[in-house]
Design a protein around this motif. Structure first.
Motif, mmCIF file in Angstrom:
data_model
loop_
_atom_site.group_PDB
_atom_site.id
_atom_site.type_symbol
_atom_site.label_atom_id
_atom_site.label_comp_id
_atom_site.label_asym_id
_atom_site.label_seq_id
_atom_site.Cartn_x
_atom_site.Cartn_y
_atom_site.Cartn_z
ATOM 1 N N GLY A 153 0.794 -1.212 0.000
ATOM 2 C CA GLY A 153 0.000 0.000 0.000
ATOM 3 C C GLY A 153 0.832 1.270 0.000
ATOM 4 N N LEU A 154 2.053 1.194 0.527
ATOM 5 C CA LEU A 154 2.922 2.372 0.505
ATOM 6 C C LEU A 154 3.284 2.782 -0.918
ATOM 7 C CD1 LEU A 154 5.402 1.860 3.494
ATOM 8 C CD2 LEU A 154 3.536 3.529 3.301
ATOM 9 N N ASP A 155 3.436 1.799 -1.791
ATOM 10 C CA ASP A 155 3.720 2.112 -3.198
ATOM 11 C C ASP A 155 2.540 2.874 -3.803
ATOM 12 O OD1 ASP A 155 6.165 0.814 -3.052
ATOM 13 O OD2 ASP A 155 5.341 -1.101 -3.739
ATOM 14 N N LEU A 156 1.333 2.472 -3.431
ATOM 15 C CA LEU A 156 0.141 3.168 -3.925
ATOM 16 C C LEU A 156 0.120 4.606 -3.415
ATOM 17 C CD1 LEU A 156 -2.721 3.319 -5.186
ATOM 18 C CD2 LEU A 156 -3.588 2.415 -3.014
ATOM 19 N N ILE A 157 0.382 4.781 -2.118
ATOM 20 C CA ILE A 157 0.368 6.123 -1.535
ATOM 21 C C ILE A 157 1.404 7.016 -2.218
ATOM 22 C CG2 ILE A 157 0.804 7.448 0.574
ATOM 23 C CD1 ILE A 157 -0.320 5.032 2.147
ATOM 24 N N ARG A 158 2.600 6.476 -2.401
ATOM 25 C CA ARG A 158 3.660 7.250 -3.062
ATOM 26 C C ARG A 158 3.260 7.618 -4.491
ATOM 27 N NH1 ARG A 158 7.411 4.030 -2.131
ATOM 28 N NH2 ARG A 158 7.387 2.883 -4.104
ATOM 29 N N SER A 159 2.643 6.675 -5.198
ATOM 30 C CA SER A 159 2.215 6.935 -6.568
ATOM 31 C C SER A 159 1.149 8.023 -6.619
ATOM 32 C CB SER A 159 1.680 5.643 -7.191
ATOM 33 O OG SER A 159 1.152 5.874 -8.471
ATOM 34 N N LEU A 160 0.211 7.992 -5.677
ATOM 35 C CA LEU A 160 -0.831 9.015 -5.625
ATOM 36 C C LEU A 160 -0.222 10.398 -5.396
ATOM 37 C CD1 LEU A 160 -3.495 7.097 -3.505
ATOM 38 C CD2 LEU A 160 -3.834 7.918 -5.846
ATOM 39 N N ARG A 161 0.726 10.471 -4.470
ATOM 40 C CA ARG A 161 1.346 11.766 -4.185
ATOM 41 C C ARG A 161 2.194 12.253 -5.369
ATOM 42 N NH1 ARG A 161 -2.420 12.754 -0.973
ATOM 43 N NH2 ARG A 161 -2.150 12.310 1.251
#
Length: 227
Positions: free
Chosen positions: A60-68
């Motif tokens: 999920g951290l990869d998703l958060i980073r991608s969103l930002r």
């Protein structure tokens, strides 16, 4: 009503979280994987997200980073079993607004969401819900109405005149002119469930009624009561 997307892969937990968040006044889109999130997420509709980190198809951290990295202003709460200080620091650095352990009380989750909502300037519907006691009718902020039974009008009157405050089950039973010691609590649960369903079917909006575990209920949006 504020749209929230929930990313969690444990079926029992996602059901519990979704029901709790809906009772807290959010419209919830629940997904179980990164792929499902990508398909369901709408930047123009979803304003808040609760994101698990350990997922079947990635982190999920990869998703958060991608969103930002894409410029998303989505309010994000990382909700995970990774509870060490290093994990939290990493979560914030990747772009999470808040970081909560799955072991936290769910009331803490709603408090964090409400704080994040205020910081982001996300406002719930400001027009009041209107209760007309004479014709026994509830009108939603979109002006759609629902004719009420006598019992439902008594329950709503008790809740809406105390909008924003916790109303105990005892107070509601008293408003129904019943004896709390002999009253079957399942009757109240059934009535509230039916009332929620009828309001949504008639108005297209969810009844803004928060269930407070072992305490009672809170009608959390502006109200107006007419005799």
């Amino acid at each position: 009503m504020i749209d929230l997307i929930l990313l969690e892969d444990e079926p029992v937990l996602v059901q519990e979280l979704a029901e709790f968040l809906e009772d807290s006044g959010y419209r919830v889109t629940a997904v179980e994987s990164l792929a499902a999130f990508t398909e369901a997420f709408d930047e123009h509709r979803h304003q808040l997200a609760v994101v698990d980190l350990g997922l079947p198809d990635g982190d999920g951290l990869d998703l958060i980073r991608s969103l930002r990295n894409s410029g998303s202003t989505l309010g994000i709460i990382a909700f995970t079993a990774r509870g060490t200080s290093d994990n939290r620091v990493n979560g914030f650095r990747q772009g999470a607004d808040h970081y909560l352990s799955k072991g936290c009380d769910l009331e803490e989750l709603t408090a964090v969401l409400d704080a994040l909502r205020r910081r982001l300037g996300l406002q719930r519907e400001s027009s009041p819900w209107q209760l007309d006691m004479g014709p026994r009718e509830l009108k939603a902020p979109n002006r759609q109405g629902l004719k009420l039974s006598h019992q439902d009008s008594l329950v709503l009157h008790c809740l809406m005149r105390n909008a924003g405050d916790t109303v105990s089950r005892r107070e509601i039973v008293k408003a129904l002119d019943e004896d709390y010691l002999t009253y079957d609590q399942r009757r109240l649960d059934t009535q509230i469930l039916r009332l929620r369903r009828n309001v949504e079917q008639a108005t297209g909006l969810e009844l803004p009624l928060k269930t407070l575990r072992n305490s009672g209920y809170c009608f959390y949006e502006p109200t107006q009561i007419r005799p």
